[in-house]
Write a protein that holds these residues in place. Structure first.
Motif, PDB file in Angstrom:
ATOM      1  N   MET A 222     -44.798 -24.054  59.434  1.00 46.71           N
ATOM      2  CA  MET A 222     -45.298 -24.061  60.813  1.00 46.71           C
ATOM      3  C   MET A 222     -46.811 -23.907  60.939  1.00 46.71           C
ATOM      4  N   ILE A 223     -47.474 -23.372  59.918  1.00 47.59           N
ATOM      5  CA  ILE A 223     -48.908 -23.144  60.031  1.00 47.59           C
ATOM      6  C   ILE A 223     -49.647 -24.237  59.266  1.00 47.59           C
ATOM      7  N   ALA A 224     -50.325 -25.117  60.032  1.00 44.84           N
ATOM      8  CA  ALA A 224     -51.063 -26.213  59.398  1.00 44.84           C
ATOM      9  C   ALA A 224     -52.394 -25.724  58.853  1.00 44.84           C
ATOM     10  N   ASP A 225     -52.978 -24.723  59.503  1.00 47.89           N
ATOM     11  CA  ASP A 225     -54.296 -24.231  59.089  1.00 47.89           C
ATOM     12  C   ASP A 225     -54.199 -22.719  58.826  1.00 47.89           C
ATOM     13  N   PRO A 226     -53.985 -22.327  57.597  1.00 50.21           N
ATOM     14  CA  PRO A 226     -53.839 -20.891  57.292  1.00 50.21           C
ATOM     15  C   PRO A 226     -55.083 -20.075  57.602  1.00 50.21           C
ATOM     16  N   SER A 227     -56.237 -20.733  57.719  1.00 53.84           N
ATOM     17  CA  SER A 227     -57.443 -19.978  58.067  1.00 53.84           C
ATOM     18  C   SER A 227     -57.458 -19.610  59.546  1.00 53.84           C
ATOM     19  N   ARG A 228     -56.602 -20.251  60.354  1.00 54.64           N
ATOM     20  CA  ARG A 228     -56.538 -19.950  61.789  1.00 54.64           C
ATOM     21  C   ARG A 228     -55.412 -18.980  62.118  1.00 54.64           C
ATOM     22  N   LEU A 229     -54.244 -19.193  61.532  1.00 53.54           N
ATOM     23  CA  LEU A 229     -53.082 -18.344  61.807  1.00 53.54           C
ATOM     24  C   LEU A 229     -52.528 -17.781  60.500  1.00 53.54           C
ATOM     25  N   SER A 230     -52.057 -16.559  60.556  1.00 53.30           N
ATOM     26  CA  SER A 230     -51.462 -15.944  59.361  1.00 53.30           C
ATOM     27  C   SER A 230     -50.318 -15.025  59.777  1.00 53.30           C
ATOM     28  N   ILE A 231     -49.470 -14.729  58.820  1.00 56.16           N
ATOM     29  CA  ILE A 231     -48.347 -13.807  59.042  1.00 56.16           C
ATOM     30  C   ILE A 231     -48.481 -12.680  58.032  1.00 56.16           C
ATOM     31  N   HIS A 232     -48.379 -11.442  58.514  1.00 54.22           N
ATOM     32  CA  HIS A 232     -48.475 -10.279  57.625  1.00 54.22           C
ATOM     33  C   HIS A 232     -47.194  -9.460  57.727  1.00 54.22           C
ATOM     34  N   VAL A 233     -46.613  -9.119  56.585  1.00 54.93           N
ATOM     35  CA  VAL A 233     -45.358  -8.362  56.536  1.00 54.93           C
ATOM     36  C   VAL A 233     -45.604  -7.025  55.856  1.00 54.93           C
ATOM     37  N   SER A 234     -45.126  -5.973  56.476  1.00 52.71           N
ATOM     38  CA  SER A 234     -45.130  -4.653  55.830  1.00 52.71           C
ATOM     39  C   SER A 234     -43.764  -4.024  56.042  1.00 52.71           C
ATOM     40  N   ALA A 235     -43.291  -3.314  55.056  1.00 50.12           N
ATOM     41  CA  ALA A 235     -41.971  -2.674  55.141  1.00 50.12           C
ATOM     42  C   ALA A 235     -41.911  -1.560  54.117  1.00 50.12           C
ATOM     43  N   ASP A 236     -41.033  -0.596  54.370  1.00 52.17           N
ATOM     44  CA  ASP A 236     -40.844   0.470  53.389  1.00 52.17           C
ATOM     45  C   ASP A 236     -39.870   0.004  52.309  1.00 52.17           C
ATOM     46  N   ASP A 237     -39.292   0.919  51.563  1.00 51.55           N
ATOM     47  CA  ASP A 237     -38.424   0.535  50.446  1.00 51.55           C
ATOM     48  C   ASP A 237     -36.961   0.350  50.862  1.00 51.55           C
ATOM     49  N   SER A 238     -36.713   0.091  52.119  1.00 54.95           N
ATOM     50  CA  SER A 238     -35.343  -0.010  52.631  1.00 54.95           C
ATOM     51  C   SER A 238     -34.587  -1.172  51.994  1.00 54.95           C
ATOM     52  N   ALA A 239     -33.301  -0.927  51.764  1.00 55.26           N
ATOM     53  CA  ALA A 239     -32.372  -1.985  51.347  1.00 55.26           C
ATOM     54  C   ALA A 239     -31.157  -1.874  52.258  1.00 55.26           C
ATOM     55  N   VAL A 240     -30.666  -2.993  52.742  1.00 53.74           N
ATOM     56  CA  VAL A 240     -29.554  -2.985  53.696  1.00 53.74           C
ATOM     57  C   VAL A 240     -28.446  -3.906  53.196  1.00 53.74           C
TER      58      VAL A 240
END
Length: 353
Positions: A222-240
């Motif tokens: 979905m992101i054609a220009d990574p310098s314009r839009l980015s996705i950042h993920v953070s999470a703890d050590d959870s497992a479900v």
């Protein structure tokens, strides 16, 4: 003065306990002569009870109990220089299968140091070991089969995703193309979960890795220009569990797609943030962007398919949705807590257009 040795008689109660025991037992003198054997021992190893008393251990049956190492250990036990705890032997009888036995032996202290006695317990573990091996084999076969199924499912999802993309390129309608793209992203969300499951022990899914893989896939498509839009993920050590991860993955998919499509118009730069935290059985998932924020009043968007999907998934997880101003941008928080009378209030949620 008489030199005739005193004859030692075993206590009748001791003999009765040994003979009537439901466990295979041998009552031996220190020179390994059999004083008594339990009925269960004779029955288990097909030995005539009347032939047992007075025989040496190695003379039982057809001589199959004549095992030098076992005899050596029993004599050492009688002299109190060794101890037999769970000693394993193979009993090899002519024209019969080998039996795996576990032997425990201890001396009986009745205060007469001149007459040491040994009580030997024999447990036949042949059937239990065979059953354990069978269970191990079945578990291994099941794991191989599950891995094969996961591999085929992953391939099938990739094929479906490819077909959806090809269909999206051919259609003329922008609306139809958008629906096909959304369907493609949802399938890819499940495919990412499938990859994570195939490498997860015990059927649980480690969320940090899963969500990062999922968002990498979404960003790549979905992101054609990574310098314009980015996705950042953070999470703890959870497992479900896998079914929970399916719902969480689809929720993230819908909210990230929505943010990328609507929060950054006119080549605006920005970031979509995903964060997951848990404590015990309580957890919180947040998806936020620093885009233009939600329109209000008459300009507020109407709930669409994405809203329905997210609401249904959150309800399935017994969660609650909160929509807030991220200043700038919008944040959607989904929380789950184990408390009496908890009711998810879904009505204000219209973020996914």
């Amino acid at each position: 003065m008489s030199t005739t040795p005193t004859v030692h008689f075993e206590a009748a109660s001791t003999l009765a306990v040994v003979v009537s025991s439901h466990e295979p037992l041998l009552f031996l003198s220190d020179d390994l002569k059999i004083i008594a054997a339990s009925a269960s021992f004779c029955r288990a190893f097909d030995i005539d009870p009347t032939s047992v008393p007075g025989k040496k251990l190695g003379e039982l049956g057809q001589g199959e109990w004549a095992m030098p190492k076992l005899e050596s250990l029993l004599k050492a036990t009688a002299s109190r220089s060794a101890d037999i705890q769970a000693y394993e032997i193979d009993l090899k009888r002519p024209n019969r299968g080998t039996r795996q036995l576990v032997v425990n032996a201890q001396t009986l202290d009745d205060g007469d140091v001149e007459h040491i006695r040994l009580l030997v317990a024999v447990t036949d573990v042949t059937d239990a070991r065979a059953e354990a091996r069978l269970k191990d084999d079945l578990a291994r076969d099941k794991a191989i089969l599950l891995q094969e199924v996961q591999h085929r499912v992953a391939n099938s999802l990739q094929i479906i995703a490819s077909v959806l993309m090809q269909s999206a390129r051919r259609v003329q309608s922008e609306e139809a193309r958008g629906h096909l793209h959304n369907a493609h992203h949802r399938v890819m969300s499940i495919a990412a979960l499938q990859r994570q499951l195939s490498t997860s022990p015990g059927g649980s899914v480690e969320l940090r890795t899963y969500l990062k893989q999922l968002c990498q896939s979404l960003g790549a498509s979905m992101i054609a220009d990574p310098s314009r839009l980015s996705i950042h993920v953070s999470a703890d050590d959870s497992a479900v569990e896998a079914d929970v991860s399916v719902s969480l993955g689809l929720i993230v998919t819908e909210l990230v797609i929505n943010a990328l499509k609507h929060a950054f118009p006119d080549e605006r730069t920005g970031t979509v943030m995903i964060d997951y935290r848990s404590s015990g059985r309580d957890w919180t998932l947040a998806v936020a962007d620093n885009g233009i924020g939600m329109a209000a009043g008459r300009d507020a968007p109407k709930a669409g398919l994405g809203t329905g999907i997210v609401e249904a998934l959150v309800k399935n997880l017994d969660g609650e949705i909160t929509l807030s101003d991220a200043g700038p941008g919008t944040m959607v928080t989904i929380g789950h807590q184990e408390s009496a009378g908890f009711q998810a209030n879904l009505s204000p949620f219209v973020y996914a257009r």
